[in-house]
Design a protein around this motif. Structure first.
Motif, PDB file in Angstrom:
ATOM      1  N   THR A  10      -1.540  -1.094  -4.141  1.00  0.00           N
ATOM      2  CA  THR A  10      -2.710  -0.223  -4.016  1.00  0.00           C
ATOM      3  C   THR A  10      -2.248   1.152  -3.555  1.00  0.00           C
ATOM      4  O   THR A  10      -1.507   1.261  -2.564  1.00  0.00           O
ATOM      5  CB  THR A  10      -3.710  -0.781  -2.984  1.00  0.00           C
ATOM      6  N   VAL A  11      -2.673   2.150  -4.274  1.00  0.00           N
ATOM      7  CA  VAL A  11      -2.361   3.529  -3.877  1.00  0.00           C
ATOM      8  C   VAL A  11      -3.545   4.101  -3.123  1.00  0.00           C
ATOM      9  O   VAL A  11      -4.679   4.082  -3.607  1.00  0.00           O
ATOM     10  CB  VAL A  11      -2.036   4.384  -5.108  1.00  0.00           C
ATOM     11  N   LEU A  12      -3.267   4.580  -1.924  1.00  0.00           N
ATOM     12  CA  LEU A  12      -4.338   5.070  -1.061  1.00  0.00           C
ATOM     13  C   LEU A  12      -4.583   6.559  -1.276  1.00  0.00           C
ATOM     14  O   LEU A  12      -3.662   7.294  -1.655  1.00  0.00           O
ATOM     15  CB  LEU A  12      -3.968   4.810   0.402  1.00  0.00           C
ATOM     16  N   THR A  67      -2.084   1.603  -9.194  1.00  0.00           N
ATOM     17  CA  THR A  67      -2.780   0.480  -8.571  1.00  0.00           C
ATOM     18  C   THR A  67      -2.966  -0.626  -9.593  1.00  0.00           C
ATOM     19  O   THR A  67      -3.625  -0.428 -10.620  1.00  0.00           O
ATOM     20  CB  THR A  67      -4.144   0.925  -8.014  1.00  0.00           C
ATOM     21  N   GLN A 110       4.519   8.868  -3.172  1.00  0.00           N
ATOM     22  CA  GLN A 110       5.644   8.049  -2.695  1.00  0.00           C
ATOM     23  C   GLN A 110       6.175   7.163  -3.802  1.00  0.00           C
ATOM     24  O   GLN A 110       5.410   6.667  -4.638  1.00  0.00           O
ATOM     25  CB  GLN A 110       5.185   7.151  -1.541  1.00  0.00           C
ATOM     26  N   SER A 118       6.421   8.356  -8.259  1.00  0.00           N
ATOM     27  CA  SER A 118       5.241   9.207  -8.089  1.00  0.00           C
ATOM     28  C   SER A 118       4.746   9.737  -9.427  1.00  0.00           C
ATOM     29  O   SER A 118       3.630  10.250  -9.532  1.00  0.00           O
ATOM     30  CB  SER A 118       5.571  10.364  -7.146  1.00  0.00           C
ATOM     31  N   PHE A 138       0.862  -1.174   0.000  1.00  0.00           N
ATOM     32  CA  PHE A 138       0.000   0.000   0.000  1.00  0.00           C
ATOM     33  C   PHE A 138       0.897   1.222   0.000  1.00  0.00           C
ATOM     34  O   PHE A 138       1.861   1.305   0.749  1.00  0.00           O
ATOM     35  CB  PHE A 138      -0.913  -0.017   1.233  1.00  0.00           C
ATOM     36  N   ARG A 139       0.538   2.157  -0.854  1.00  0.00           N
ATOM     37  CA  ARG A 139       1.388   3.341  -1.018  1.00  0.00           C
ATOM     38  C   ARG A 139       0.530   4.587  -0.961  1.00  0.00           C
ATOM     39  O   ARG A 139      -0.597   4.586  -1.474  1.00  0.00           O
ATOM     40  CB  ARG A 139       2.085   3.256  -2.377  1.00  0.00           C
ATOM     41  N   LYS A 140       1.070   5.603  -0.365  1.00  0.00           N
ATOM     42  CA  LYS A 140       0.396   6.896  -0.408  1.00  0.00           C
ATOM     43  C   LYS A 140       0.767   7.603  -1.688  1.00  0.00           C
ATOM     44  O   LYS A 140       1.861   7.393  -2.231  1.00  0.00           O
ATOM     45  CB  LYS A 140       0.809   7.748   0.796  1.00  0.00           C
ATOM     46  N   GLU A 141      -0.109   8.430  -2.147  1.00  0.00           N
ATOM     47  CA  GLU A 141       0.203   9.216  -3.357  1.00  0.00           C
ATOM     48  C   GLU A 141       1.453  10.039  -3.124  1.00  0.00           C
ATOM     49  O   GLU A 141       1.669  10.579  -2.037  1.00  0.00           O
ATOM     50  CB  GLU A 141      -0.967  10.146  -3.682  1.00  0.00           C
TER      51      GLU A 141
END
Lengths: 112, 114
Positions: free
Chosen positions: B112-114, B86, B17, B80, B12-15
């Motif tokens: 998955t990008v959160l 995703t 990153q 990024s 899981f990745r934050k936008e």
């Protein structure tokens, strides 16, 4: 037009049925052809290579028609365990490269 | 046991990153590949490498980077700059770069990008 086209299905068949999948490809220079099997949320695995003369592996038969740019996979006596997505795969160019083109897959559901 | 391993299985990745997906093989294969699979679509080639210290862009390389410093390893970085990261990422290897060579796949990483 997609480079490799398959009917996405799903194909719902009873156990013991015979089912056939078709695939067309657009690049006449393609040299190698494969069928891969992909189970839900898993990686693809090679089912069989497809040779010009056609080939058979147990209940599975693959055919290639270069003139029509058409590949088929026939499954006889379907088992519940055959339920999966079947990917038609074609090499991209005539040159010596491992680049492959994958169809979107045809989903098979075998019912008891 | 010979094979291809990918890690992690889920990521899981934050936008904004960057993340790096690992791919290792002990099959002594020369060629390695990265694909992306989206629901209802075929696999699409991101990058491939035919030999150590060399790699080529595939069809959808924008927003991705790779390295091939060792024969066994072919990590993929999702930057990024990748607009829609995703997806299910699959690494594969083959004995040579010939079109007739079977490609063996790792178990994949679901990003998955959160």
């Amino acid at each position: 037009r997609k480079e490799v086209e398959q009917d996405p299905g799903p194909f719902n068949v009873p156990e013991g049925a015979t089912v056939a999948f078709n695939c067309t490809y657009s690049n006449s220079a393609s040299q190698s052809f494969f069928w891969y099997r992909q189970d839900c949320r898993k990686e693809p695995k090679l089912l069989m290579s497809v040779y010009s003369s056609g080939n058979e592996d147990g209940r599975f038969t693959a055919q290639l028609n270069r003139a029509s740019q058409y590949i088929s996979l026939l499954i006889r006596d379907s088992k519940l365990s055959d339920s999966a997505t079947y990917l038609c795969v074609v090499s991209r160019y005539s040159s010596n490269t491992g680049k492959l083109i994958f169809g979107q897959g045809t989903t098979l559901q075998v019912k008891p | 046991d010979g094979g291809i391993t990918q890690s992690p299985k889920y990521l899981f990745r934050k936008e904004g990153q960057n993340v790096t997906l690992s791919c290792e093989q002990n099959l002594n294969h020369d060629a390695m590949y990265w694909y992306r699979q989206d629901p209802g679509q075929g696999l699409r080639l991101i990058y491939y490498s035919q030999i150590v210290n060399d790699f080529q862009k595939g069809d959808i390389a924008e927003g991705y980077s790779v390295s091939r410093e060792k024969k066994e390893s072919f990590p993929l970085t999702v930057t990024s700059a990748q607009k829609n990261p995703t997806a299910f990422y699959l690494c594969a290897s083959s004995m040579g770069d010939g079109h007739y060579n079977e490609q063996f796949f790792g178990p994949g990483t679901r990003l998955t990008v959160l």
